[in-house]
Design a protein around this motif. Structure first.
Motif, mmCIF file in Angstrom:
data_model
loop_
_atom_site.group_PDB
_atom_site.id
_atom_site.type_symbol
_atom_site.label_atom_id
_atom_site.label_comp_id
_atom_site.label_asym_id
_atom_site.label_seq_id
_atom_site.Cartn_x
_atom_site.Cartn_y
_atom_site.Cartn_z
ATOM 1 N N LYS A 197 0.833 -1.202 0.000
ATOM 2 C CA LYS A 197 0.000 0.000 0.000
ATOM 3 C C LYS A 197 0.870 1.255 0.000
ATOM 4 O O LYS A 197 0.613 2.206 -0.736
ATOM 5 C CB LYS A 197 -0.960 0.011 1.184
ATOM 6 N N GLU A 198 1.898 1.259 0.831
ATOM 7 C CA GLU A 198 2.812 2.401 0.862
ATOM 8 C C GLU A 198 3.478 2.619 -0.495
ATOM 9 O O GLU A 198 3.635 3.759 -0.944
ATOM 10 C CB GLU A 198 3.883 2.197 1.935
ATOM 11 N N ASP A 246 0.911 4.074 -2.989
ATOM 12 C CA ASP A 246 0.691 5.488 -2.682
ATOM 13 C C ASP A 246 1.888 6.343 -3.087
ATOM 14 O O ASP A 246 1.723 7.447 -3.617
ATOM 15 C CB ASP A 246 0.390 5.678 -1.192
ATOM 16 N N TRP A 247 3.097 5.827 -2.872
ATOM 17 C CA TRP A 247 4.307 6.573 -3.229
ATOM 18 C C TRP A 247 4.385 6.769 -4.739
ATOM 19 O O TRP A 247 4.684 7.862 -5.209
ATOM 20 C CB TRP A 247 5.545 5.835 -2.712
ATOM 21 N N TYR A 248 4.139 5.700 -5.493
ATOM 22 C CA TYR A 248 4.159 5.812 -6.954
ATOM 23 C C TYR A 248 3.146 6.859 -7.427
ATOM 24 O O TYR A 248 3.460 7.717 -8.243
ATOM 25 C CB TYR A 248 3.827 4.476 -7.619
ATOM 26 N N ILE A 249 1.927 6.782 -6.927
ATOM 27 C CA ILE A 249 0.887 7.718 -7.362
ATOM 28 C C ILE A 249 1.226 9.141 -6.946
ATOM 29 O O ILE A 249 1.082 10.079 -7.744
ATOM 30 C CB ILE A 249 -0.491 7.258 -6.837
ATOM 31 N N LYS A 250 1.689 9.313 -5.731
ATOM 32 C CA LYS A 250 2.088 10.646 -5.249
ATOM 33 C C LYS A 250 3.177 11.250 -6.138
ATOM 34 O O LYS A 250 3.237 12.460 -6.331
ATOM 35 C CB LYS A 250 2.593 10.544 -3.809
ATOM 36 N N ASN A 251 4.000 10.392 -6.725
ATOM 37 C CA ASN A 251 5.101 10.873 -7.555
ATOM 38 C C ASN A 251 4.772 10.906 -9.044
ATOM 39 O O ASN A 251 5.664 11.037 -9.874
ATOM 40 C CB ASN A 251 6.359 10.051 -7.272
ATOM 41 N N GLY A 252 3.488 10.785 -9.369
ATOM 42 C CA GLY A 252 3.028 11.109 -10.703
ATOM 43 C C GLY A 252 3.006 10.019 -11.757
ATOM 44 O O GLY A 252 3.015 10.327 -12.948
ATOM 45 N N ARG A 311 -7.277 5.728 -8.996
ATOM 46 C CA ARG A 311 -6.474 6.935 -9.269
ATOM 47 C C ARG A 311 -5.635 6.785 -10.518
ATOM 48 O O ARG A 311 -5.361 7.770 -11.206
ATOM 49 C CB ARG A 311 -5.585 7.265 -8.059
#
Length: 102
Positions: A29-30, A33-39, A74
């Protein structure tokens, strides 16, 4: 026809493991989320970089399902379904689609 698979960065998902060699879904999960947060534009789960050849069919399906769940619409998630066994690849493809993989 709408293009649901945009260009851009599509990282292959790594598989985090616990100390006892189980898939670490909190770590996954982390990572999502990290991949998505970074575009990222999308993610490619259950691929060779995901250590797929060391996972059972059930583990592969759950890994794909959890990646889809954590992405929460997302970004698109594609699940790898490769195998030297055509029937196995077919079954994994059906399962991944049933779990919401794009």
């Amino acid at each position: 026809m709408e293009n649901r698979f945009p260009g851009g960065s599509w990282p292959v998902m790594l598989t985090p493991f616990t100390e006892d060699n189980k898939i670490d879904y909190d770590g996954l999960k982390e990572l999502v989320d990290w991949y998505i947060k970074n575009g990222v534009s999308g993610m490619f789960a259950v691929c060779q970089s995901s250590e797929m050849f060391y996972l059972s069919l059930d583990e592969r399906v759950k890994y794909a399902a959890k990646t889809v769940e954590f992405a929460a619409g997302r970004v698109p998630v594609i699940a790898g379904t490769g195998s030297n066994d055509t029937a196995y690849a077919r079954d994994l493809t059906r399962c991944a689609c049933a779990e919401g993989a794009d």
